[in-house]
Design a protein around this motif. Structure first.
Motif, PDB file in Angstrom:
ATOM      1  N   LEU A 142      14.961  -0.438  23.883  1.00 32.61           N
ATOM      2  CA  LEU A 142      15.230  -1.516  22.934  1.00 32.61           C
ATOM      3  C   LEU A 142      15.056  -0.977  21.528  1.00 32.61           C
ATOM      4  CD1 LEU A 142      15.674  -4.517  22.148  1.00 32.61           C
ATOM      5  CD2 LEU A 142      13.190  -4.819  22.349  1.00 32.61           C
ATOM      6  N   HIS A 143      16.108  -1.079  20.716  1.00 31.50           N
ATOM      7  CA  HIS A 143      16.020  -0.657  19.318  1.00 31.50           C
ATOM      8  C   HIS A 143      15.965  -1.890  18.431  1.00 31.50           C
ATOM      9  CE1 HIS A 143      16.500   1.750  15.711  1.00 31.50           C
ATOM     10  NE2 HIS A 143      17.423   0.874  15.305  1.00 31.50           N
ATOM     11  N   VAL A 144      15.074  -1.852  17.438  1.00 31.12           N
ATOM     12  CA  VAL A 144      14.905  -2.967  16.502  1.00 31.12           C
ATOM     13  C   VAL A 144      14.956  -2.441  15.077  1.00 31.12           C
ATOM     14  CG1 VAL A 144      13.435  -4.894  15.792  1.00 31.12           C
ATOM     15  CG2 VAL A 144      13.424  -4.157  18.181  1.00 31.12           C
ATOM     16  N   GLY A 145      15.767  -3.078  14.251  1.00 34.53           N
ATOM     17  CA  GLY A 145      15.852  -2.697  12.842  1.00 34.53           C
ATOM     18  C   GLY A 145      16.469  -3.808  12.027  1.00 34.53           C
ATOM     19  N   ASP A 146      16.436  -3.636  10.704  1.00 42.37           N
ATOM     20  CA  ASP A 146      16.855  -4.722   9.809  1.00 42.37           C
ATOM     21  C   ASP A 146      18.292  -4.594   9.317  1.00 42.37           C
ATOM     22  OD1 ASP A 146      15.992  -2.456   8.207  1.00 42.37           O
ATOM     23  OD2 ASP A 146      16.143  -3.770   6.474  1.00 42.37           O
ATOM     24  N   SER A 147      19.030  -3.595   9.782  1.00 36.50           N
ATOM     25  CA  SER A 147      20.418  -3.424   9.350  1.00 36.50           C
ATOM     26  C   SER A 147      21.374  -3.824  10.461  1.00 36.50           C
ATOM     27  CB  SER A 147      20.687  -1.970   8.943  1.00 36.50           C
ATOM     28  OG  SER A 147      22.079  -1.741   8.783  1.00 36.50           O
ATOM     29  N   TYR A 148      22.257  -4.758  10.158  1.00 34.06           N
ATOM     30  CA  TYR A 148      23.266  -5.193  11.126  1.00 34.06           C
ATOM     31  C   TYR A 148      24.152  -4.017  11.536  1.00 34.06           C
ATOM     32  CZ  TYR A 148      27.736  -7.100  12.700  1.00 34.06           C
ATOM     33  OH  TYR A 148      28.891  -7.337  13.392  1.00 34.06           O
ATOM     34  N   ALA A 149      24.659  -3.270  10.560  1.00 35.96           N
ATOM     35  CA  ALA A 149      25.576  -2.175  10.852  1.00 35.96           C
ATOM     36  C   ALA A 149      24.862  -1.001  11.510  1.00 35.96           C
ATOM     37  CB  ALA A 149      26.281  -1.719   9.580  1.00 35.96           C
ATOM     38  N   ALA A 176      13.230  10.506  15.391  1.00 36.67           N
ATOM     39  CA  ALA A 176      14.607  10.918  15.110  1.00 36.67           C
ATOM     40  C   ALA A 176      14.971  10.402  13.731  1.00 36.67           C
ATOM     41  CB  ALA A 176      15.562  10.363  16.162  1.00 36.67           C
ATOM     42  N   CYS A 177      15.049  11.303  12.756  1.00 41.61           N
ATOM     43  CA  CYS A 177      15.389  10.865  11.398  1.00 41.61           C
ATOM     44  C   CYS A 177      16.668  11.575  10.956  1.00 41.61           C
ATOM     45  CB  CYS A 177      14.253  11.128  10.412  1.00 41.61           C
ATOM     46  SG  CYS A 177      13.943  12.840   9.998  1.00 41.61           S
ATOM     47  N   SER A 178      17.403  10.904  10.102  1.00 42.24           N
ATOM     48  CA  SER A 178      18.745  11.360   9.758  1.00 42.24           C
ATOM     49  C   SER A 178      18.767  12.731   9.099  1.00 42.24           C
ATOM     50  CB  SER A 178      19.431  10.333   8.852  1.00 42.24           C
ATOM     51  OG  SER A 178      18.704  10.137   7.651  1.00 42.24           O
ATOM     52  N   GLN A 179      17.763  13.049   8.291  1.00 44.23           N
ATOM     53  CA  GLN A 179      17.771  14.350   7.623  1.00 44.23           C
ATOM     54  C   GLN A 179      17.668  15.485   8.637  1.00 44.23           C
ATOM     55  OE1 GLN A 179      14.774  14.934   4.595  1.00 44.23           O
ATOM     56  NE2 GLN A 179      15.602  16.901   3.976  1.00 44.23           N
ATOM     57  N   ALA A 209      23.088   0.711  17.726  1.00 43.74           N
ATOM     58  CA  ALA A 209      22.346   0.812  18.983  1.00 43.74           C
ATOM     59  C   ALA A 209      23.129   0.237  20.143  1.00 43.74           C
ATOM     60  CB  ALA A 209      21.001   0.098  18.844  1.00 43.74           C
ATOM     61  N   ARG A 210      23.788  -0.897  19.933  1.00 44.89           N
ATOM     62  CA  ARG A 210      24.562  -1.518  21.010  1.00 44.89           C
ATOM     63  C   ARG A 210      25.749  -0.633  21.411  1.00 44.89           C
ATOM     64  NH1 ARG A 210      24.282  -6.919  22.049  1.00 44.89           N
ATOM     65  NH2 ARG A 210      25.569  -6.300  23.828  1.00 44.89           N
ATOM     66  N   ILE A 234      22.613  10.227  16.200  1.00 47.22           N
ATOM     67  CA  ILE A 234      21.185  10.011  15.928  1.00 47.22           C
ATOM     68  C   ILE A 234      20.536   9.211  17.054  1.00 47.22           C
ATOM     69  CG2 ILE A 234      21.561   7.941  14.487  1.00 47.22           C
ATOM     70  CD1 ILE A 234      19.162   8.956  12.786  1.00 47.22           C
ATOM     71  N   PHE A 235      21.275   8.289  17.650  1.00 42.35           N
ATOM     72  CA  PHE A 235      20.733   7.574  18.801  1.00 42.35           C
ATOM     73  C   PHE A 235      20.612   8.511  19.997  1.00 42.35           C
ATOM     74  CE2 PHE A 235      22.354   4.000  16.277  1.00 42.35           C
ATOM     75  CZ  PHE A 235      21.223   3.189  16.270  1.00 42.35           C
ATOM     76  N   ASP A 236      21.539   9.448  20.110  1.00 46.89           N
ATOM     77  CA  ASP A 236      21.456  10.426  21.190  1.00 46.89           C
ATOM     78  C   ASP A 236      20.235  11.319  21.012  1.00 46.89           C
ATOM     79  OD1 ASP A 236      22.737  11.421  23.597  1.00 46.89           O
ATOM     80  OD2 ASP A 236      23.150  13.254  22.469  1.00 46.89           O
ATOM     81  N   ALA A 237      19.932  11.679  19.755  1.00 50.81           N
ATOM     82  CA  ALA A 237      18.738  12.487  19.487  1.00 50.81           C
ATOM     83  C   ALA A 237      17.479  11.717  19.867  1.00 50.81           C
ATOM     84  CB  ALA A 237      18.697  12.880  18.014  1.00 50.81           C
ATOM     85  N   ALA A 238      17.459  10.418  19.556  1.00 52.88           N
ATOM     86  CA  ALA A 238      16.315   9.584  19.917  1.00 52.88           C
ATOM     87  C   ALA A 238      16.166   9.500  21.434  1.00 52.88           C
ATOM     88  CB  ALA A 238      16.490   8.191  19.321  1.00 52.88           C
ATOM     89  N   TYR A 239      17.281   9.321  22.116  1.00 52.38           N
ATOM     90  CA  TYR A 239      17.254   9.204  23.577  1.00 52.38           C
ATOM     91  C   TYR A 239      16.764  10.495  24.222  1.00 52.38           C
ATOM     92  CZ  TYR A 239      19.020   8.175  28.299  1.00 52.38           C
ATOM     93  OH  TYR A 239      19.139   7.968  29.656  1.00 52.38           O
ATOM     94  N   ARG A 240      17.237  11.621  23.741  1.00 50.41           N
ATOM     95  CA  ARG A 240      16.801  12.914  24.300  1.00 50.41           C
ATOM     96  C   ARG A 240      15.294  13.104  24.095  1.00 50.41           C
ATOM     97  NH1 ARG A 240      21.103  14.991  21.398  1.00 50.41           N
ATOM     98  NH2 ARG A 240      19.644  16.169  20.089  1.00 50.41           N
TER      99      ARG A 240
END
Length: 312
Positions: free
Chosen positions: A245-252, A210-213, A258-259, A224-230
């Motif tokens: 579980l989603h892991v990434g380096d951006s707080y925002a 699932a990528c933003s473009q 994800a939360r 975008i999280f919904d696209a990943a979940y589907r």
């Protein structure tokens, strides 16, 4: 009392941002993240840039080297390019989000306009003809579409290797019992279709992308999280949100996004890694249930190898 509550809340948010930016080492608690709980993680969603991959050299150096290779007239200095890139990248991300996905243009066209603006903001008094600029842009675009552009971060490689070994050792398990891996990232489509495959077939580790473009929405947006979940549910139809579980380096983008969506999440602190640059640092983290300093502190890690120790 309303004013006092509002003031306290604002103070906590400011403190959170300050600590995240300047001293995030104090947030590390890799052994027992509070949000993971006892429910089994069945799917692991990973960010790409800054989490799995980093550029092999600073972006500005690549732009500067391309200027000399293409014999750009009056080439800007690295400091001028750094200023120009910061202005142009933010401006383009805001006016044409998702690398052209929202506007309906190709990623290449998005970058062509962006690189032109980098040069303009680096030195507004210098102009270049179309042929000269095309020569320069092609060199830049080729570089970031080649193995010389990106590298797999060491802890990312170790995590994927550990998960692959575990999957192979439990080959008798049904597919629904194996950990499903996928990508959820604010990246151009080219990362999914070219960059990951050319880096030792890294794409083979993942089942969804699932990528933003493609999605036309970027993290921390729900879409975008919904696209990943589907996409993940194609492989695991009974998958629940809190089993991801989603892991990434951006707080925002990664943690708060994800939360808020309902995934569990870990924030990957890359502040000590000189190869990693935070790009969309103007985005604000959305609210989610239980948002607090303690929550972030309890769910921050400094290495993807910590994820392996939690899941295996």
């Amino acid at each position: 009392s309303f004013n006092m509550t509002t003031a306290l809340y604002c103070f906590q948010l400011c403190s959170l941002c300050y600590l995240l930016l300047l001293n995030r080492q104090t947030f590390v608690s890799p052994l027992s993240p509070s949000s993971l709980g006892s429910k089994k993680i069945r799917a692991l969603s990973l960010d790409v840039t800054g989490t799995l991959l980093a550029t092999r050299e600073p972006v500005i150096k690549s732009y500067h080297d391309a200027a000399h290779w293409s014999q750009l007239s009056n080439p800007p200095s690295q400091s001028e390019l750094k200023r120009g890139f910061k202005i142009a990248f933010r401006k383009r991300c805001i006016e044409s989000p998702c690398f052209g996905g929202v506007e309906g243009i190709s990623g290449r066209d998005w970058w062509r306009t962006t690189v032109a603006q980098v040069l303009y903001h680096a030195n507004p008094d210098v102009s270049h003809g179309d042929e000269e600029f095309d020569r320069y842009f092609r060199r830049v675009y080729q570089h970031f579409g080649s193995p010389a552009g990106y590298m797999v971060l060491e802890d990312a490689r170790n995590l994927l290797s550990s998960l692959q070994v575990e999957s192979s050792s439990s080959s008798s398990s049904s597919s629904s019992e194996k950990l499903l891996l996928g990508i959820t990232s604010n990246t151009p489509t080219r990362h999914m279709e070219s960059v990951l495959p050319m880096l030792d077939n890294l794409h083979d580790h993942f089942s969804w992308f699932a990528c933003s473009q493609d999605v036309k929405h970027e993290k921390p947006a729900v879409e975008i999280f919904d696209a990943a979940y589907r996409q993940a549910k194609f492989w695991l139809p009974d998958l629940e949100k809190d089993e991801v579980l989603h892991v990434g380096d951006s707080y925002a983008c990664d943690y708060c996004g994800a939360r808020r969506y309902g995934f569990r999440a870990l924030l990957l602190d890359r502040s000590d890694n000189p190869a990693v640059t935070a790009y969309q640092d103007w985005l604000e983290g959305p609210e989610y249930e239980g948002k607090s300093l303690e929550d972030v502190k309890g769910n921050t890690i400094t290495s993807l190898e910590d994820v392996a120790s939690l899941l295996l």
